[in-house]
Design a protein around this motif. Structure first.
Motif, mmCIF file in Angstrom:
data_model
loop_
_atom_site.group_PDB
_atom_site.id
_atom_site.type_symbol
_atom_site.label_atom_id
_atom_site.label_comp_id
_atom_site.label_asym_id
_atom_site.label_seq_id
_atom_site.Cartn_x
_atom_site.Cartn_y
_atom_site.Cartn_z
ATOM 1 N N VAL A 164 23.774 -19.380 50.069
ATOM 2 C CA VAL A 164 22.421 -18.826 50.953
ATOM 3 C C VAL A 164 22.983 -18.209 52.172
ATOM 4 O O VAL A 164 24.160 -18.450 52.798
ATOM 5 C CB VAL A 164 21.537 -20.105 51.452
ATOM 6 N N ARG A 165 22.516 -17.182 52.530
ATOM 7 C CA ARG A 165 22.677 -16.709 53.908
ATOM 8 C C ARG A 165 21.453 -17.338 54.835
ATOM 9 O O ARG A 165 20.472 -17.066 55.041
ATOM 10 C CB ARG A 165 22.510 -15.136 53.875
ATOM 11 N N LYS A 166 21.947 -17.978 55.907
ATOM 12 C CA LYS A 166 21.305 -18.650 56.588
ATOM 13 C C LYS A 166 20.923 -17.755 57.858
ATOM 14 O O LYS A 166 19.565 -18.015 58.390
ATOM 15 C CB LYS A 166 22.161 -19.921 57.279
ATOM 16 N N ARG A 167 21.319 -16.660 58.372
ATOM 17 C CA ARG A 167 20.698 -15.898 59.260
ATOM 18 C C ARG A 167 20.926 -14.425 58.715
ATOM 19 O O ARG A 167 21.728 -13.764 59.295
ATOM 20 C CB ARG A 167 21.720 -16.004 60.609
ATOM 21 N N LEU A 202 17.410 -18.024 62.371
ATOM 22 C CA LEU A 202 17.576 -18.958 61.183
ATOM 23 C C LEU A 202 16.486 -18.481 60.046
ATOM 24 O O LEU A 202 15.664 -18.105 60.368
ATOM 25 C CB LEU A 202 17.488 -20.529 61.285
ATOM 26 N N ARG A 203 17.067 -18.238 58.966
ATOM 27 C CA ARG A 203 16.156 -17.660 57.801
ATOM 28 C C ARG A 203 14.704 -18.720 57.806
ATOM 29 O O ARG A 203 14.701 -19.660 57.937
ATOM 30 C CB ARG A 203 16.828 -18.173 56.443
ATOM 31 N N GLU A 216 27.153 -14.804 53.715
ATOM 32 C CA GLU A 216 26.631 -16.080 52.664
ATOM 33 C C GLU A 216 27.443 -17.207 52.708
ATOM 34 O O GLU A 216 28.535 -17.186 52.956
ATOM 35 C CB GLU A 216 26.498 -15.657 51.281
ATOM 36 N N GLU A 217 26.986 -18.714 52.854
ATOM 37 C CA GLU A 217 27.527 -19.713 52.623
ATOM 38 C C GLU A 217 27.226 -20.584 51.350
ATOM 39 O O GLU A 217 26.022 -20.421 50.980
ATOM 40 C CB GLU A 217 27.145 -20.541 54.041
ATOM 41 N N VAL A 223 26.324 -24.049 49.985
ATOM 42 C CA VAL A 223 25.678 -25.246 50.438
ATOM 43 C C VAL A 223 25.417 -26.182 48.779
ATOM 44 O O VAL A 223 25.055 -25.448 48.020
ATOM 45 C CB VAL A 223 24.225 -25.271 51.248
ATOM 46 N N LYS A 262 22.763 -28.727 47.148
ATOM 47 C CA LYS A 262 21.535 -29.518 47.444
ATOM 48 C C LYS A 262 21.570 -30.486 46.214
ATOM 49 O O LYS A 262 21.799 -30.618 45.158
ATOM 50 C CB LYS A 262 20.354 -28.659 46.821
ATOM 51 N N HIS A 268 26.137 -12.556 59.688
ATOM 52 C CA HIS A 268 26.269 -13.859 59.092
ATOM 53 C C HIS A 268 26.473 -13.751 57.763
ATOM 54 O O HIS A 268 25.557 -13.272 56.817
ATOM 55 C CB HIS A 268 25.349 -14.808 59.315
#
Ligand code: FAD
Length: 318
Positions: free
Chosen positions: A70-73, A23-24, A53-54, A56, A58, A51
């Protein structure tokens, strides 16, 4: 060495596994801690997922939601290179996806892998976003994995996107693709899925790695259907041991996969997730032994960052 060379050369079932980038914000040390206990089983190759980008949301104090991408991984290219140079006896297979990539971005990624001396790629479309469940290709990107396979094979022939370039260096990638014994979740039926799988092979993919399954009969039927459809390449079974009781709900929902009643019963008898972990290992050992008897070229395990279950399975099987 290329994956296809491993598959063609070996007269016994080989061992391989897949890793997720951390994970980032986390360290590459976790990757090494997953790999190290598995080295004693001589993995032929290690896959590294990619992976996209997703989106999200906030939540701010004033109640407003901020949309972020964000790209989590992140880190697939760097991790692949790090593994290649830290573990020279193992081949590395980065995954490359269509999602989030224009053809131009794809070419840059392939140039990076080529310069790093990495000559294996698993070519995938990538998942549809969880929120919409509809895959949308990047502008000037590929809508299906077949397009990505074609682009890689073109580069292997020295054909880059800019057709005016002269004296180009051909790349030398061995390309694998995904196959779905229980059908891809978006596919209307098995026949349609098989048609498109054949397209990926006809485009130049040299082997298939399957989605996970928990009933070996599903794999055997899939191989038979592939052969009847004229797909002759090696078909590597992908195995993911059950880890928690929650998997019984999530895996069918996310991947359209049936969990056999015997396995459900064993999991339901467990008092806690430690016991479920044990059941997952035992089921996977049973599946692995059955697949070896059938004569599969490789057993490929999805680690999701945990190696202890894979270590126990490998020591019972190899
Ligand atoms: P495709 O082969 O493009 O197929 C997608 C769907 O479209 C299928 O239903 C197919 O039947 C259909 N189809 C194909 N071509 C056409 C056409 N011309 N017209 C109409 N329909 C068509 N995802 C990641 O994001 N990162 C990873 O690292 C990753 N690793 C994976 C590893 C393995 C071994 C497997 C099995 C899956 C992996 N995935 C990964 C998940 C994969 O990206 C998803 O399952 C994705 O939804 C489909 O990818 P694909 O390459 O099989 O797509």
């Amino acid at each position: 060495m290329k994956v296809i060379e491993h598959l063609n050369k070996s007269d016994k079932t080989l061992f391989s596994f897949e890793l997720l980038p951390p994970l980032r914000g986390h360290n590459i040390g976790g990757i090494y801690r997953t790999i190290d206990p598995l080295l004693e089983f001589n993995p032929s190759f290690i896959n590294i997922t990619y992976h996209q980008e997703e989106v999200v949301y906030k939540k701010h104090e004033n109640g407003l939601l901020e949309k972020r991408t964000v790209r989590k991984r992140p880190g697939t290219v760097a991790i692949s290179a790090a593994i290649k140079y830290k573990y020279p006896m193992v081949d590395v297979v980065p995954h490359l996806i269509c999602g989030g990539f224009s053809k131009e971005d794809t070419e840059y990624a392939l140039i990076d892998f080529h310069f790093l001396g990495i000559n294996n790629i698993l070519a995938l479309r990538g998942d549809a976003p969880k929120a919409t469940r509809v895959f949308v290709a990047e502008k000037e990107g590929h809508s299906y994995a077949t397009g990505l396979v074609k682009q890689i094979i073109d580069m292997n022939k020295g054909r880059y996107l800019d057709e005016e370039m002269e004296n180009t260096t051909p790349t030398d990638f061995c390309v694998g693709v995904a196959g779905y014994p229980e059908k891809h979740i978006e596919s209307p039926n098995i026949t349609s899925d098989m048609t498109y799988l054949k397209e990926k092979i006809d485009a130049g993919a040299e082997y298939i790695i399957t989605q996970m399954f928990y009933d070996n009969e599903k794999y055997f039927t899939f191989v038979k259907n592939c052969r009847e459809a004229g797909i002759t390449v090696p078909i590597v079974p992908g195995l993911k041991p059950i880890v928690t009781a929650r998997d019984l709900r999530i895996i069918p929902q996310v991947f359209n996969i049936d969990i056999p009643e015997d396995l459900v019963r064993e999991v339901n008898k467990c008092k806690n997730n430690d016991e479920v972990f044990r059941v997952g290992i035992e089921w996977s050992i049973m599946q692995s032994k059955g697949l070896i008897r059938y004569g599969v070229p490789v057993l490929h395990y999805f680690t999701i960052g945990i190696s202890e279950n894979i270590r126990q399975i490998a020591s019972a099987v190899f």
